[in-house]
Structures are given as C-alpha cells and as structure tokens.
Design a protein around this motif. Structure first.
Motif, PDB file in Angstrom:
ATOM      1  N   LEU A  65     -58.508-106.781 -19.562  1.00 17.53           N
ATOM      2  CA  LEU A  65     -58.728-105.680 -20.518  1.00 17.53           C
ATOM      3  C   LEU A  65     -58.863-104.356 -19.767  1.00 17.53           C
ATOM      4  O   LEU A  65     -58.325-103.328 -20.207  1.00 17.53           O
ATOM      5  CB  LEU A  65     -59.989-105.951 -21.354  1.00 17.53           C
ATOM      6  CG  LEU A  65     -60.421-104.837 -22.311  1.00 17.53           C
ATOM      7  CD1 LEU A  65     -59.355-104.585 -23.374  1.00 17.53           C
ATOM      8  CD2 LEU A  65     -61.755-105.182 -22.971  1.00 17.53           C
ATOM      9  N   LEU A  66     -59.555-104.378 -18.639  1.00 23.13           N
ATOM     10  CA  LEU A  66     -59.678-103.165 -17.829  1.00 23.13           C
ATOM     11  C   LEU A  66     -58.309-102.679 -17.364  1.00 23.13           C
ATOM     12  O   LEU A  66     -58.045-101.465 -17.349  1.00 23.13           O
ATOM     13  CB  LEU A  66     -60.590-103.418 -16.621  1.00 23.13           C
ATOM     14  CG  LEU A  66     -62.053-102.983 -16.787  1.00 23.13           C
ATOM     15  CD1 LEU A  66     -62.745-103.806 -17.864  1.00 23.13           C
ATOM     16  CD2 LEU A  66     -62.819-103.098 -15.482  1.00 23.13           C
ATOM     17  N   ASP A  67     -57.429-103.613 -16.999  1.00 20.97           N
ATOM     18  CA  ASP A  67     -56.062-103.242 -16.597  1.00 20.97           C
ATOM     19  C   ASP A  67     -55.322-102.562 -17.746  1.00 20.97           C
ATOM     20  O   ASP A  67     -54.606-101.572 -17.547  1.00 20.97           O
ATOM     21  CB  ASP A  67     -55.282-104.488 -16.155  1.00 20.97           C
ATOM     22  CG  ASP A  67     -55.804-105.089 -14.857  1.00 20.97           C
ATOM     23  OD1 ASP A  67     -56.459-104.359 -14.085  1.00 20.97           O
ATOM     24  OD2 ASP A  67     -55.563-106.288 -14.626  1.00 20.97           O
ATOM     25  N   THR A  68     -55.497-103.114 -18.956  1.00 16.90           N
ATOM     26  CA  THR A  68     -54.839-102.553 -20.146  1.00 16.90           C
ATOM     27  C   THR A  68     -55.346-101.141 -20.431  1.00 16.90           C
ATOM     28  O   THR A  68     -54.568-100.226 -20.710  1.00 16.90           O
ATOM     29  CB  THR A  68     -55.099-103.450 -21.378  1.00 16.90           C
ATOM     30  OG1 THR A  68     -54.567-104.761 -21.117  1.00 16.90           O
ATOM     31  CG2 THR A  68     -54.452-102.883 -22.632  1.00 16.90           C
ATOM     32  N   ILE A  69     -56.669-100.973 -20.348  1.00 17.73           N
ATOM     33  CA  ILE A  69     -57.270 -99.651 -20.591  1.00 17.73           C
ATOM     34  C   ILE A  69     -56.780 -98.650 -19.550  1.00 17.73           C
ATOM     35  O   ILE A  69     -56.415 -97.512 -19.877  1.00 17.73           O
ATOM     36  CB  ILE A  69     -58.813 -99.746 -20.581  1.00 17.73           C
ATOM     37  CG1 ILE A  69     -59.295-100.558 -21.800  1.00 17.73           C
ATOM     38  CG2 ILE A  69     -59.444 -98.358 -20.576  1.00 17.73           C
ATOM     39  CD1 ILE A  69     -60.767-100.907 -21.769  1.00 17.73           C
ATOM     40  N   GLN A  70     -56.759 -99.070 -18.297  1.00 21.13           N
ATOM     41  CA  GLN A  70     -56.301 -98.190 -17.213  1.00 21.13           C
ATOM     42  C   GLN A  70     -54.869 -97.726 -17.454  1.00 21.13           C
ATOM     43  O   GLN A  70     -54.562 -96.533 -17.345  1.00 21.13           O
ATOM     44  CB  GLN A  70     -56.397 -98.924 -15.880  1.00 21.13           C
ATOM     45  CG  GLN A  70     -55.901 -98.114 -14.688  1.00 21.13           C
ATOM     46  CD  GLN A  70     -56.058 -98.869 -13.374  1.00 21.13           C
ATOM     47  OE1 GLN A  70     -57.093 -99.487 -13.117  1.00 21.13           O
ATOM     48  NE2 GLN A  70     -55.026 -98.845 -12.546  1.00 21.13           N
ATOM     49  N   ALA A  71     -53.992 -98.666 -17.809  1.00 26.87           N
ATOM     50  CA  ALA A  71     -52.584 -98.331 -18.049  1.00 26.87           C
ATOM     51  C   ALA A  71     -52.446 -97.369 -19.226  1.00 26.87           C
ATOM     52  O   ALA A  71     -51.659 -96.418 -19.185  1.00 26.87           O
ATOM     53  CB  ALA A  71     -51.790 -99.615 -18.322  1.00 26.87           C
ATOM     54  N   ALA A  72     -53.249 -97.583 -20.280  1.00 21.60           N
ATOM     55  CA  ALA A  72     -53.187 -96.728 -21.467  1.00 21.60           C
ATOM     56  C   ALA A  72     -53.656 -95.308 -21.152  1.00 21.60           C
ATOM     57  O   ALA A  72     -53.074 -94.324 -21.634  1.00 21.60           O
ATOM     58  CB  ALA A  72     -54.032 -97.327 -22.589  1.00 21.60           C
ATOM     59  N   LEU A  73     -54.692 -95.201 -20.325  1.00 20.21           N
ATOM     60  CA  LEU A  73     -55.214 -93.878 -19.959  1.00 20.21           C
ATOM     61  C   LEU A  73     -54.205 -93.100 -19.119  1.00 20.21           C
ATOM     62  O   LEU A  73     -53.995 -91.901 -19.326  1.00 20.21           O
ATOM     63  CB  LEU A  73     -56.546 -94.015 -19.217  1.00 20.21           C
ATOM     64  CG  LEU A  73     -57.727 -94.560 -20.028  1.00 20.21           C
ATOM     65  CD1 LEU A  73     -58.958 -94.709 -19.144  1.00 20.21           C
ATOM     66  CD2 LEU A  73     -58.048 -93.655 -21.219  1.00 20.21           C
ATOM     67  N   PHE A  74     -53.563 -93.789 -18.183  1.00 20.32           N
ATOM     68  CA  PHE A  74     -52.559 -93.124 -17.350  1.00 20.32           C
ATOM     69  C   PHE A  74     -51.341 -92.707 -18.178  1.00 20.32           C
ATOM     70  O   PHE A  74     -50.799 -91.615 -18.007  1.00 20.32           O
ATOM     71  CB  PHE A  74     -52.103 -94.039 -16.210  1.00 20.32           C
ATOM     72  CG  PHE A  74     -52.963 -93.946 -14.978  1.00 20.32           C
ATOM     73  CD1 PHE A  74     -53.162 -92.735 -14.341  1.00 20.32           C
ATOM     74  CD2 PHE A  74     -53.565 -95.078 -14.442  1.00 20.32           C
ATOM     75  CE1 PHE A  74     -53.948 -92.644 -13.197  1.00 20.32           C
ATOM     76  CE2 PHE A  74     -54.360 -94.999 -13.299  1.00 20.32           C
ATOM     77  CZ  PHE A  74     -54.547 -93.782 -12.682  1.00 20.32           C
ATOM     78  N   ALA A  75     -50.912 -93.580 -19.089  1.00 17.55           N
ATOM     79  CA  ALA A  75     -49.698 -93.319 -19.862  1.00 17.55           C
ATOM     80  C   ALA A  75     -49.878 -92.215 -20.889  1.00 17.55           C
ATOM     81  O   ALA A  75     -48.955 -91.437 -21.154  1.00 17.55           O
ATOM     82  CB  ALA A  75     -49.245 -94.607 -20.563  1.00 17.55           C
ATOM     83  N   ASN A  76     -51.080 -92.121 -21.466  1.00 12.65           N
ATOM     84  CA  ASN A  76     -51.284 -91.196 -22.580  1.00 12.65           C
ATOM     85  C   ASN A  76     -52.147 -89.974 -22.275  1.00 12.65           C
ATOM     86  O   ASN A  76     -52.103 -88.988 -23.005  1.00 12.65           O
ATOM     87  CB  ASN A  76     -51.895 -91.960 -23.754  1.00 12.65           C
ATOM     88  CG  ASN A  76     -50.981 -93.048 -24.270  1.00 12.65           C
ATOM     89  OD1 ASN A  76     -50.079 -92.786 -25.054  1.00 12.65           O
ATOM     90  ND2 ASN A  76     -51.194 -94.286 -23.815  1.00 12.65           N
ATOM     91  N   LYS A  77     -52.979 -90.079 -21.235  1.00 11.68           N
ATOM     92  CA  LYS A  77     -53.888 -88.988 -20.854  1.00 11.68           C
ATOM     93  C   LYS A  77     -54.615 -88.403 -22.072  1.00 11.68           C
ATOM     94  O   LYS A  77     -54.504 -87.199 -22.367  1.00 11.68           O
ATOM     95  CB  LYS A  77     -53.126 -87.891 -20.104  1.00 11.68           C
ATOM     96  CG  LYS A  77     -52.474 -88.389 -18.814  1.00 11.68           C
ATOM     97  CD  LYS A  77     -51.726 -87.289 -18.111  1.00 11.68           C
ATOM     98  CE  LYS A  77     -51.014 -87.820 -16.878  1.00 11.68           C
ATOM     99  NZ  LYS A  77     -50.211 -86.787 -16.196  1.00 11.68           N
ATOM    100  N   PRO A  78     -55.340 -89.235 -22.796  1.00  9.58           N
ATOM    101  CA  PRO A  78     -56.017 -88.770 -24.013  1.00  9.58           C
ATOM    102  C   PRO A  78     -57.073 -87.707 -23.726  1.00  9.58           C
ATOM    103  O   PRO A  78     -57.706 -87.717 -22.668  1.00  9.58           O
ATOM    104  CB  PRO A  78     -56.651 -90.042 -24.581  1.00  9.58           C
ATOM    105  CG  PRO A  78     -56.825 -90.937 -23.390  1.00  9.58           C
ATOM    106  CD  PRO A  78     -55.651 -90.648 -22.502  1.00  9.58           C
ATOM    107  N   ALA A  79     -57.290 -86.821 -24.709  1.00  5.11           N
ATOM    108  CA  ALA A  79     -58.231 -85.713 -24.532  1.00  5.11           C
ATOM    109  C   ALA A  79     -59.662 -86.106 -24.836  1.00  5.11           C
ATOM    110  O   ALA A  79     -60.603 -85.496 -24.332  1.00  5.11           O
ATOM    111  CB  ALA A  79     -57.815 -84.544 -25.414  1.00  5.11           C
ATOM    112  N   ASP A  80     -59.843 -87.116 -25.699  1.00  3.10           N
ATOM    113  CA  ASP A  80     -61.191 -87.533 -26.073  1.00  3.10           C
ATOM    114  C   ASP A  80     -61.196 -89.011 -26.435  1.00  3.10           C
ATOM    115  O   ASP A  80     -60.149 -89.675 -26.399  1.00  3.10           O
ATOM    116  CB  ASP A  80     -61.729 -86.685 -27.238  1.00  3.10           C
ATOM    117  CG  ASP A  80     -60.767 -86.651 -28.433  1.00  3.10           C
ATOM    118  OD1 ASP A  80     -60.064 -87.667 -28.659  1.00  3.10           O
ATOM    119  OD2 ASP A  80     -60.718 -85.631 -29.136  1.00  3.10           O
TER     120      ASP A  80
END
Length: 295
Positions: free
Chosen positions: A90-105
């Motif tokens: 799950l941590l890997d999935t979250i990491q990939a999502a953060l890098f791909a999308n760079k969410p603001a909040d």
C-alpha cells in the motif's frame, strides 16, 4: 475540572511531579500550555518536551525521483500490521500516486487515480482486508532546482523519515548525514532567523518571570538582567535550530561548521516521526473482560 488524563499529559510534557502538575493546572484553569509555563517559571520544569508521546503505529517514507521528493505517513492500529506485506505494498501504491499526480492537499491526494480506483478506495479496501483502520495521515511534496540536491533518510524502516533539500557541493554522504542529523536531533528551524517573533517574545516573557522568582537576581542592573535573559533565550532555542546543533558525528563541531567545510547549505527540511502528536487510546483489559462477563 482537572482530570487525571490532563495531569498525566502535563507530567509527560514536563517531567514534573503529579502534585506539582495538578497545582499548575489548577492555577491555570486547566490550560496545559499555560501550566507548562507556570511550572517553568517556578523552576519545577525546565521546558516542555518538543514532541508529544509517540503512540500511533504505522510507517513513514521519504523518496526521491528526479527533482521531486515526497514524504508521507500512513497509520495503522498495530505495529504488527505495519510490517505486513500488504501494508508495505500500500505504501508503494501511495508513493507512486503522489509522484504521478503531485496533489496539492489531502483531498486531492485521496482522489488520485490508481489501478484499483482512487487512492481513498485503495486505502478503504486495505482497511477491510487487513482488518485494521489504515489512514494516510499526512504528506508533503518538495521540488528542487537543478543546482540543488535531496537528502532522504528513513530510520528503523520508516519510524522516522526525513526529506531535506541542500545546495552547493552535491555529496551523497553530506546529504545523508544532514538527513540523519535531522532524524536524530529533531530540529524545528534551520536557523534563528526562521523563529517567529511571537515565539521569541513568549520565551522572553517566560524567562523574565523566572528571573522575578530568583532571589539571586534581585537588585541587579537592568542591563545585566537583559543580557542574562537574552543568553537564556539563545540557549533555549539552540537545540531547536539545525545550524546551532552539535553535529551528531562530531559533538565538538556545530552543524553550521560541518556544512561550511563541505561547501553545502540546507535550504529546507521535513521530518515525520510516526504517531507524533497522536494520543493512543488506553485500554484496560481487566475492565474490558469484566464488562463482557457482566454483559
């Protein structure tokens, strides 16, 4: 009403005795921050601890891809689950999502698309299958310039994570040493220029009240007292400022001296310790068993 849990919290923050904590809270109408100052002014407690009790379980992570760095914390109910392969995936999935999308909040982060749905849906599914509440507690995204470089470090597999941006001599060892320094010594600011004026004024007020309580200071010239107070303020903030800290690999050297020798400069840093500031629910298993028997 001064509760036992409030007294306990004040004891953990200050190391003062139970009766002193109870008196401080009574004098300050239950306001814990004012009670901390009251104890310090009376010489009963030196200072509040910088962070609350680390109670919640889970892991944090710091990672770097090119000019982007991410740091985040995911909480679970038990440490056992935090070592689970599904939790680590799950941590890997979250990491990939953060890098791909760079969410603001956080709202944008939870809405990030993943193979199995949104990130929020992935976390909800993990909660259902693992059997414990799983939450993405916080995250940060750091961008660096081409002439800057990252230092990332994870202590004990992610119980503490640090992401720092440096400039100057791009040396991997210097970057890692700075990240380890921040992990171990938990500074709040890079240097004293970053300390808000109101924070300094608050500490000045505390030190002035301590002076008033000290009979040795009675009758001393105002200029001397002012100099002593400034010295005490400086000492108070020493460990909170990265540049003023002793370098963990050489206590005879300040961090500022180490960086100067290596032609490097810390531009920013983020430090996450898992569970800091979260109060863990206390369980009395004897009472729980008795209530089930009675029920």
């Amino acid at each position: 009403m001064i509760t036992a849990s409030l007294v306990k919290e004040l004891r953990e923050k200050t190391g003062a005795g139970m009766m002193d904590c109870k008196k401080a809270l009574t004098e300050c109408d239950g306001n814990i921050e004012k009670a901390v100052d009251w104890l310090r002014e009376k010489g009963i407690a030196k200072a509040a601890k910088k962070s609350g009790r680390i109670a919640a379980e889970g892991l944090s992570r710091a990672a770097v891809e090119g000019n982007t760095g991410v740091i985040f914390e995911v909480n679970s109910e038990t440490d056992f689950v935090a070592k689970n392969d599904q939790f680590l995936a799950l941590l890997d999935t979250i990491q990939a999502a953060l890098f791909a999308n760079k969410p603001a909040d956080m709202e944008a982060a939870l809405a990030c698309p993943c193979e199995q749905g949104t990130l929020e849906e992935v976390i909800t599914n993990a909660t259902a299958t693992i059997g414990e509440k799983i939450t993405l507690r916080r995250f940060a995204i750091a961008e660096k310039a081409d002439d800057e470089f990252f230092g990332a470090y994870m202590h004990m597999g992610g119980k503490i994570s640090v992401l720092t941006v440096l400039k100057g001599n791009e040396d991997a060892t210097v970057a890692k040493n700075m990240a380890m320094q921040i992990a171990s010594m938990s500074p709040i600011y890079i240097n004293r220029d970053e300390i808000p004026a109101d924070v300094i004024e608050h500490e000045r007020g505390v030190q002035m009240n301590i002076m008033k309580e000290d009979p040795k200071m009675a009758g001393k010239p105002e200029q001397m007292l002012a100099k002593i107070i400034e010295g005490k303020i400086s000492k108070h903030f020493k460990d909170q400022c990265l540049m003023d800290q002793e370098f963990f690999l050489n206590p005879d050297q300040k961090v500022s001296q180490f960086l100067k020798e290596n032609n490097a400069e810390v531009r920013s840093f983020i430090r996450y310790a898992v569970g800091e500031g979260i109060e863990k629910r206390e369980e009395n298993f004897a009472e729980e068993v008795m209530s089930q028997i009675k029920g």
